[in-house]
Design an enzyme around this catalytic site. Structure first.
Site, mmCIF file in Angstrom:
data_model
loop_
_atom_site.group_PDB
_atom_site.id
_atom_site.type_symbol
_atom_site.label_atom_id
_atom_site.label_comp_id
_atom_site.label_asym_id
_atom_site.label_seq_id
_atom_site.Cartn_x
_atom_site.Cartn_y
_atom_site.Cartn_z
ATOM 1 N N THR A 28 0.822 -1.141 0.095
ATOM 2 C CA THR A 28 -0.025 0.046 -0.087
ATOM 3 C C THR A 28 1.041 1.250 -0.098
ATOM 4 O O THR A 28 2.060 1.338 0.678
ATOM 5 C CB THR A 28 -0.919 -0.130 1.389
ATOM 6 O OG1 THR A 28 -1.608 -1.157 1.176
ATOM 7 C CG2 THR A 28 -1.631 1.453 1.367
ATOM 8 N N SER A 30 2.096 5.389 -1.827
ATOM 9 C CA SER A 30 2.478 5.986 -3.380
ATOM 10 C C SER A 30 3.386 5.422 -3.847
ATOM 11 O O SER A 30 3.427 5.365 -5.118
ATOM 12 C CB SER A 30 2.790 7.501 -2.940
ATOM 13 O OG SER A 30 3.944 7.423 -2.119
ATOM 14 N N THR A 31 4.277 4.673 -3.422
ATOM 15 C CA THR A 31 5.302 3.944 -4.087
ATOM 16 C C THR A 31 4.889 2.674 -4.614
ATOM 17 O O THR A 31 5.064 2.437 -5.975
ATOM 18 C CB THR A 31 6.608 3.642 -3.077
ATOM 19 O OG1 THR A 31 6.964 4.955 -2.562
ATOM 20 C CG2 THR A 31 7.726 3.238 -4.059
ATOM 21 N N ASP A 81 6.379 -4.095 -1.345
ATOM 22 C CA ASP A 81 5.548 -2.915 -0.292
ATOM 23 C C ASP A 81 6.628 -1.821 0.010
ATOM 24 O O ASP A 81 7.836 -2.112 -0.232
ATOM 25 C CB ASP A 81 5.070 -3.716 0.845
ATOM 26 C CG ASP A 81 3.930 -2.800 1.638
ATOM 27 O OD1 ASP A 81 3.690 -1.488 1.051
ATOM 28 O OD2 ASP A 81 3.754 -2.897 2.527
ATOM 29 N N GLY A 96 2.432 4.092 7.902
ATOM 30 C CA GLY A 96 1.843 5.565 7.520
ATOM 31 C C GLY A 96 0.682 5.653 6.894
ATOM 32 O O GLY A 96 -0.041 6.729 7.168
ATOM 33 N N GLY A 97 0.346 4.585 5.934
ATOM 34 C CA GLY A 97 -0.846 4.610 5.431
ATOM 35 C C GLY A 97 -2.133 3.843 6.176
ATOM 36 O O GLY A 97 -2.912 3.441 5.761
ATOM 37 N N GLU A 103 -0.629 -5.534 5.894
ATOM 38 C CA GLU A 103 0.736 -5.451 5.383
ATOM 39 C C GLU A 103 1.544 -6.835 6.120
ATOM 40 O O GLU A 103 2.310 -7.716 5.379
ATOM 41 C CB GLU A 103 1.277 -4.426 5.356
ATOM 42 C CG GLU A 103 0.776 -3.225 4.438
ATOM 43 C CD GLU A 103 1.257 -1.977 4.604
ATOM 44 O OE1 GLU A 103 1.102 -0.956 3.671
ATOM 45 O OE2 GLU A 103 2.008 -1.686 5.605
ATOM 46 N N LYS A 121 13.853 7.493 2.771
ATOM 47 C CA LYS A 121 13.544 6.553 3.858
ATOM 48 C C LYS A 121 14.813 5.767 4.596
ATOM 49 O O LYS A 121 14.389 4.813 5.749
ATOM 50 C CB LYS A 121 12.844 5.467 3.054
ATOM 51 C CG LYS A 121 11.409 5.837 2.429
ATOM 52 C CD LYS A 121 10.531 6.527 3.232
ATOM 53 C CE LYS A 121 9.316 7.260 2.376
ATOM 54 N NZ LYS A 121 8.393 6.073 1.865
HETATM 55 C C1 5RP Z 1 1.432 2.081 4.268
HETATM 56 C C2 5RP Z 1 2.686 1.739 4.471
HETATM 57 C C3 5RP Z 1 3.539 2.202 3.123
HETATM 58 O O1 5RP Z 1 4.363 1.401 2.836
HETATM 59 C C4 5RP Z 1 4.450 3.443 3.888
HETATM 60 O O2 5RP Z 1 3.824 4.430 4.521
HETATM 61 C C5 5RP Z 1 4.973 3.961 2.602
HETATM 62 O O3 5RP Z 1 4.402 4.923 1.860
HETATM 63 P P1 5RP Z 1 4.705 5.716 0.544
HETATM 64 O O4 5RP Z 1 5.236 4.538 -0.586
HETATM 65 O O5 5RP Z 1 3.553 6.494 0.156
HETATM 66 O O6 5RP Z 1 5.905 6.475 0.971
HETATM 67 O O7 5RP Z 1 3.351 1.181 5.217
HETATM 68 O O8 5RP Z 1 0.823 1.507 5.402
#
Ligand code: 5RP
Length: 218
Positions: A28, A30-31, A81, A96-97, A103, A121
């Site tokens: 989940t 944006s990446t 992920d 974060g999401g 996950e 990161k």
């Molecule tokens: C969601 C997550 C995402 O992998 C993490 O927040 C990174 O998100 P992004 O790719 O948007 O930076 O753990 O629960």
């Protein structure tokens, strides 16, 4: 190169880890959204996906990729992920999401965890990013008090209900020297569903989007 372009480079490079005729674990964020766009280019060659969130499920289906119930599959070859922080040992903070529980389940079902991140990161010590903890609503205050005893400063993520109907506490001010130990301690608290520390099941492969392209560490 923007941060999003680096995420895109990592997401598309992860396609090399997808084997034809398999069901792919999809995370989940944006990446991962870039990875899903990439995965759609080989949708005729894979059976489909197991998804870690309602949001990813919707995007996968929109692009014509079949989404399987995790209970229908025996295991997964690969899980792709993102992460909010990752250290040199490949322990991660995720959530974060707010999708951390699903996950962790899909990661546990998978042979290989491919973590896709941009260069921002990578950290020496986990904890600058507030550590998400998914909690049963009635345990919110109790768990918050216990997290204070563990040295953190929990903050209730206002207005967020997880896909499982729970709440998130984001724990600030941690310097996580021993991720596995903290993962065990927080998971042992009554009312905690999942802590967003992925140390017992860390990443196997890390793909980092950089201005020079995707850097792959196996
Ligand atoms: C969601 C997550 C995402 O992998 C993490 O927040 C990174 O998100 P992004 O790719 O948007 O930076 O753990 O629960």
């Amino acid at each position: 190169m923007t941060q999003d372009e680096m995420k895109k480079a990592a997401g598309w490079a992860a396609l090399n880890y997808v084997k034809p005729d398999t069901i792919v674990g999809v995370g989940t964020g944006s990446t991962v959204n870039h990875f899903i766009d990439a995965l759609a280019t080989m949708k005729g060659q894979i059976q489909g996906a197991v998804s870690s969130s309602v949001a990813s499920t919707e995007k996968l289906k929109q692009l014509g990729i079949e989404v399987f119930d995790s209970n229908e599959v025996d295991g997964l070859d690969v899980y792709v992920d993102g992460a909010d922080e990752i250290n040199a040992q490949r322990d991660m903070i995720k959530g974060g999401g707010a999708a951390l529980t699903r996950e962790k389940i899909v990661a546990a079902m998978s042979k290989t965890f491919v973590c896709i991140v941009d260069g921002t990161k990578a950290v020496d010590v986990l904890g600058k990013f507030p550590l998400p903890v998914e909690v049963i609503p009635m345990a919110r205050s109790y768990v918050a008090r216990e997290l204070v005893k563990l040295g953190g400063t929990p903050e209730y993520r206002q207005g967020v209900v997880t896909d499982n109907g729970n709440i998130i506490l984001d724990v600030h001010n941690l310097s996580i020297i021993n991720p596995k130990e903290l993962e065990d301690k927080i998971n042992a608290l009554a009312g905690v569903v999942t802590v967003g520390l992925f140390a017992h099941r860390g990443a196997d492969v890390v793909i980092t989007g950089t201005p020079e392209g995707a850097k792959i560490e196996e």
